[in-house]
Motif scaffolding. Sequence first.
Motif, PDB file in Angstrom:
ATOM      1  N   ILE A 132       0.880  -1.175   0.000  1.00  0.00           N
ATOM      2  CA  ILE A 132       0.000   0.000   0.000  1.00  0.00           C
ATOM      3  C   ILE A 132       0.916   1.222   0.000  1.00  0.00           C
ATOM      4  O   ILE A 132       1.674   1.429   0.950  1.00  0.00           O
ATOM      5  CB  ILE A 132      -0.934  -0.003   1.221  1.00  0.00           C
ATOM      6  N   VAL A 133       0.876   1.961  -1.084  1.00  0.00           N
ATOM      7  CA  VAL A 133       1.766   3.121  -1.236  1.00  0.00           C
ATOM      8  C   VAL A 133       0.906   4.356  -1.527  1.00  0.00           C
ATOM      9  O   VAL A 133      -0.164   4.245  -2.128  1.00  0.00           O
ATOM     10  CB  VAL A 133       2.778   2.904  -2.390  1.00  0.00           C
ATOM     11  N   PRO A 134       1.358   5.539  -1.091  1.00  0.00           N
ATOM     12  CA  PRO A 134       0.541   6.734  -1.318  1.00  0.00           C
ATOM     13  C   PRO A 134       0.418   7.059  -2.810  1.00  0.00           C
ATOM     14  O   PRO A 134       1.386   6.881  -3.552  1.00  0.00           O
ATOM     15  CB  PRO A 134       1.312   7.855  -0.610  1.00  0.00           C
ATOM     16  N   PRO A 135      -0.770   7.527  -3.254  1.00  0.00           N
ATOM     17  CA  PRO A 135      -0.914   7.990  -4.629  1.00  0.00           C
ATOM     18  C   PRO A 135       0.126   9.076  -4.928  1.00  0.00           C
ATOM     19  O   PRO A 135       0.553   9.796  -4.012  1.00  0.00           O
ATOM     20  CB  PRO A 135      -2.321   8.593  -4.681  1.00  0.00           C
ATOM     21  N   LEU A 136       0.535   9.187  -6.154  1.00  0.00           N
ATOM     22  CA  LEU A 136       1.444  10.232  -6.663  1.00  0.00           C
ATOM     23  C   LEU A 136       2.863  10.128  -6.097  1.00  0.00           C
ATOM     24  O   LEU A 136       3.687  11.005  -6.332  1.00  0.00           O
ATOM     25  CB  LEU A 136       0.908  11.655  -6.368  1.00  0.00           C
ATOM     26  N   SER A 137       3.155   9.073  -5.342  1.00  0.00           N
ATOM     27  CA  SER A 137       4.459   9.021  -4.658  1.00  0.00           C
ATOM     28  C   SER A 137       5.533   8.370  -5.527  1.00  0.00           C
ATOM     29  O   SER A 137       5.234   7.602  -6.442  1.00  0.00           O
ATOM     30  CB  SER A 137       4.330   8.242  -3.349  1.00  0.00           C
ATOM     31  N   LYS A 138       6.797   8.677  -5.179  1.00  0.00           N
ATOM     32  CA  LYS A 138       7.917   8.017  -5.844  1.00  0.00           C
ATOM     33  C   LYS A 138       7.922   6.532  -5.514  1.00  0.00           C
ATOM     34  O   LYS A 138       8.291   5.709  -6.332  1.00  0.00           O
ATOM     35  CB  LYS A 138       9.241   8.642  -5.388  1.00  0.00           C
ATOM     36  N   ASN A 139       7.489   6.219  -4.301  1.00  0.00           N
ATOM     37  CA  ASN A 139       7.452   4.817  -3.899  1.00  0.00           C
ATOM     38  C   ASN A 139       6.490   4.024  -4.783  1.00  0.00           C
ATOM     39  O   ASN A 139       6.778   2.894  -5.183  1.00  0.00           O
ATOM     40  CB  ASN A 139       7.039   4.725  -2.423  1.00  0.00           C
ATOM     41  N   LEU A 140       5.347   4.611  -5.102  1.00  0.00           N
ATOM     42  CA  LEU A 140       4.403   3.966  -6.029  1.00  0.00           C
ATOM     43  C   LEU A 140       5.105   3.719  -7.365  1.00  0.00           C
ATOM     44  O   LEU A 140       5.042   2.620  -7.925  1.00  0.00           O
ATOM     45  CB  LEU A 140       3.173   4.857  -6.209  1.00  0.00           C
ATOM     46  N   ALA A 141       5.793   4.728  -7.869  1.00  0.00           N
ATOM     47  CA  ALA A 141       6.482   4.606  -9.161  1.00  0.00           C
ATOM     48  C   ALA A 141       7.540   3.506  -9.109  1.00  0.00           C
ATOM     49  O   ALA A 141       7.600   2.636  -9.994  1.00  0.00           O
ATOM     50  CB  ALA A 141       7.126   5.942  -9.531  1.00  0.00           C
ATOM     51  N   PHE A 142       8.360   3.506  -8.053  1.00  0.00           N
ATOM     52  CA  PHE A 142       9.464   2.545  -7.975  1.00  0.00           C
ATOM     53  C   PHE A 142       8.937   1.116  -7.817  1.00  0.00           C
ATOM     54  O   PHE A 142       9.457   0.192  -8.419  1.00  0.00           O
ATOM     55  CB  PHE A 142      10.391   2.886  -6.794  1.00  0.00           C
ATOM     56  N   GLN A 143       7.900   0.944  -6.981  1.00  0.00           N
ATOM     57  CA  GLN A 143       7.388  -0.417  -6.766  1.00  0.00           C
ATOM     58  C   GLN A 143       6.691  -0.963  -8.008  1.00  0.00           C
ATOM     59  O   GLN A 143       6.809  -2.146  -8.335  1.00  0.00           O
ATOM     60  CB  GLN A 143       6.429  -0.431  -5.570  1.00  0.00           C
ATOM     61  N   CYS A 144       5.958  -0.111  -8.721  1.00  0.00           N
ATOM     62  CA  CYS A 144       5.311  -0.565  -9.964  1.00  0.00           C
ATOM     63  C   CYS A 144       6.373  -0.993 -10.959  1.00  0.00           C
ATOM     64  O   CYS A 144       6.263  -2.037 -11.605  1.00  0.00           O
ATOM     65  CB  CYS A 144       4.435   0.527 -10.568  1.00  0.00           C
ATOM     66  N   LYS A 145       7.423  -0.196 -11.077  1.00  0.00           N
ATOM     67  CA  LYS A 145       8.485  -0.508 -12.039  1.00  0.00           C
ATOM     68  C   LYS A 145       9.195  -1.810 -11.652  1.00  0.00           C
ATOM     69  O   LYS A 145       9.434  -2.670 -12.503  1.00  0.00           O
ATOM     70  CB  LYS A 145       9.486   0.649 -12.083  1.00  0.00           C
ATOM     71  N   ALA A 146       9.490  -1.951 -10.360  1.00  0.00           N
ATOM     72  CA  ALA A 146      10.190  -3.161  -9.900  1.00  0.00           C
ATOM     73  C   ALA A 146       9.336  -4.398 -10.180  1.00  0.00           C
ATOM     74  O   ALA A 146       9.846  -5.419 -10.653  1.00  0.00           O
ATOM     75  CB  ALA A 146      10.506  -3.047  -8.413  1.00  0.00           C
ATOM     76  N   ASN A 147       8.037  -4.321  -9.914  1.00  0.00           N
ATOM     77  CA  ASN A 147       7.198  -5.511 -10.063  1.00  0.00           C
ATOM     78  C   ASN A 147       6.873  -5.821 -11.529  1.00  0.00           C
ATOM     79  O   ASN A 147       6.690  -6.982 -11.894  1.00  0.00           O
ATOM     80  CB  ASN A 147       5.912  -5.365  -9.244  1.00  0.00           C
ATOM     81  N   LEU A 148       6.822  -4.800 -12.366  1.00  0.00           N
ATOM     82  CA  LEU A 148       6.625  -5.059 -13.803  1.00  0.00           C
ATOM     83  C   LEU A 148       7.896  -5.674 -14.404  1.00  0.00           C
ATOM     84  O   LEU A 148       7.834  -6.366 -15.421  1.00  0.00           O
ATOM     85  CB  LEU A 148       6.229  -3.784 -14.539  1.00  0.00           C
ATOM     86  N   ALA A 149       9.028  -5.413 -13.763  1.00  0.00           N
ATOM     87  CA  ALA A 149      10.279  -6.144 -14.023  1.00  0.00           C
ATOM     88  C   ALA A 149      10.785  -6.046 -15.461  1.00  0.00           C
ATOM     89  O   ALA A 149      10.644  -6.981 -16.243  1.00  0.00           O
ATOM     90  CB  ALA A 149      10.117  -7.616 -13.610  1.00  0.00           C
ATOM     91  N   TYR A 150      11.401  -4.935 -15.766  1.00  0.00           N
ATOM     92  CA  TYR A 150      12.036  -4.786 -17.080  1.00  0.00           C
ATOM     93  C   TYR A 150      13.264  -5.675 -17.169  1.00  0.00           C
ATOM     94  O   TYR A 150      14.087  -5.694 -16.251  1.00  0.00           O
ATOM     95  CB  TYR A 150      12.430  -3.316 -17.309  1.00  0.00           C
ATOM     96  N   ASP A 151      13.360  -6.427 -18.254  1.00  0.00           N
ATOM     97  CA  ASP A 151      14.492  -7.320 -18.461  1.00  0.00           C
ATOM     98  C   ASP A 151      15.352  -6.765 -19.599  1.00  0.00           C
ATOM     99  O   ASP A 151      14.955  -6.785 -20.762  1.00  0.00           O
ATOM    100  CB  ASP A 151      13.970  -8.728 -18.819  1.00  0.00           C
ATOM    101  N   ASN A 152      16.535  -6.290 -19.222  1.00  0.00           N
ATOM    102  CA  ASN A 152      17.465  -5.696 -20.184  1.00  0.00           C
ATOM    103  C   ASN A 152      17.832  -6.632 -21.322  1.00  0.00           C
ATOM    104  O   ASN A 152      17.990  -6.202 -22.463  1.00  0.00           O
ATOM    105  CB  ASN A 152      18.780  -5.354 -19.456  1.00  0.00           C
ATOM    106  N   ASN A 153      17.959  -7.908 -20.999  1.00  0.00           N
ATOM    107  CA  ASN A 153      18.449  -8.868 -21.996  1.00  0.00           C
ATOM    108  C   ASN A 153      17.495  -9.039 -23.166  1.00  0.00           C
ATOM    109  O   ASN A 153      17.916  -9.224 -24.297  1.00  0.00           O
ATOM    110  CB  ASN A 153      18.676 -10.243 -21.338  1.00  0.00           C
ATOM    111  N   ILE A 154      16.192  -8.976 -22.871  1.00  0.00           N
ATOM    112  CA  ILE A 154      15.221  -9.168 -23.960  1.00  0.00           C
ATOM    113  C   ILE A 154      14.517  -7.866 -24.323  1.00  0.00           C
ATOM    114  O   ILE A 154      13.653  -7.837 -25.195  1.00  0.00           O
ATOM    115  CB  ILE A 154      14.173 -10.253 -23.592  1.00  0.00           C
ATOM    116  N   ASN A 155      14.902  -6.760 -23.671  1.00  0.00           N
ATOM    117  CA  ASN A 155      14.286  -5.451 -23.922  1.00  0.00           C
ATOM    118  C   ASN A 155      12.761  -5.521 -23.806  1.00  0.00           C
ATOM    119  O   ASN A 155      12.033  -5.049 -24.675  1.00  0.00           O
ATOM    120  CB  ASN A 155      14.710  -4.902 -25.296  1.00  0.00           C
ATOM    121  N   GLU A 156      12.295  -6.163 -22.740  1.00  0.00           N
ATOM    122  CA  GLU A 156      10.852  -6.272 -22.493  1.00  0.00           C
ATOM    123  C   GLU A 156      10.597  -6.292 -20.993  1.00  0.00           C
ATOM    124  O   GLU A 156      11.484  -6.678 -20.221  1.00  0.00           O
ATOM    125  CB  GLU A 156      10.332  -7.621 -23.038  1.00  0.00           C
TER     126      GLU A 156
END
Length: 198
Positions: A132-156
């Motif tokens: 549970i992260v506050p709306p508009l927060s950097k923490n929301l941004a960082f956690q969404c990005k971490a969980n969507l999990a960009y993989d450099n090797n396959i560029n996806e």
Amino acid sequence: MIKDIIAVLKEAYKRNWITPRDGNISFKNSGSNNFFITPSGLRKQNLNESDFIELEIINNGWNQINNLNLKPSGEIQLHYELLKSVNLDLCVIHLHPTYTISAMYSGIDLSTLSEDFPELSRYTKIAKNTEIVPPLSKNLAFQCKANLAYDNNINEFRNNIVGIPNHGIVSIGADVYEAFEHVERLEHIASIVLLSKK
Ligand SMILES: [Zn+2]
């Protein structure tokens, strides 16, 4: 793409997945350093093409290029974090789909739904919910990005959609309809799960 985004926002409003000032969408084309995003404060079901804000990605932030009388979406940090580090055609949508949020509120980690409904994972890979992260927060941004999990090797990204408990979802795709489809697919299963009262 902007015409399609406007159509998707109208549809999301019709489905009650956003109230007028909620929801935001951005996109960036591969090879470009600029991205487009919905403005803050305007009614999302009535946007015009000229309302969209173009931003240039610069070191540690962004530079607004047009519509200087408007502000970019309050969730700009989320969109910036996802768009800045990839060289992909990428559309990021943030909505508040009713059953999906209700499922999270009842304690379900959305990523577990694929176990009981294998067809879901055929087209849509669901990330673990954020905390549970506050709306508009950097923490929301960082956690969404971490969980969507960009993989450099396959560029996806390894996942297509992530839930933010007590708030909404973030979904990504090569275009807005692909991103919206992930929301539709997950919302459908979430409605079935909740109706079963299991
Ligand atoms: Zn929201």
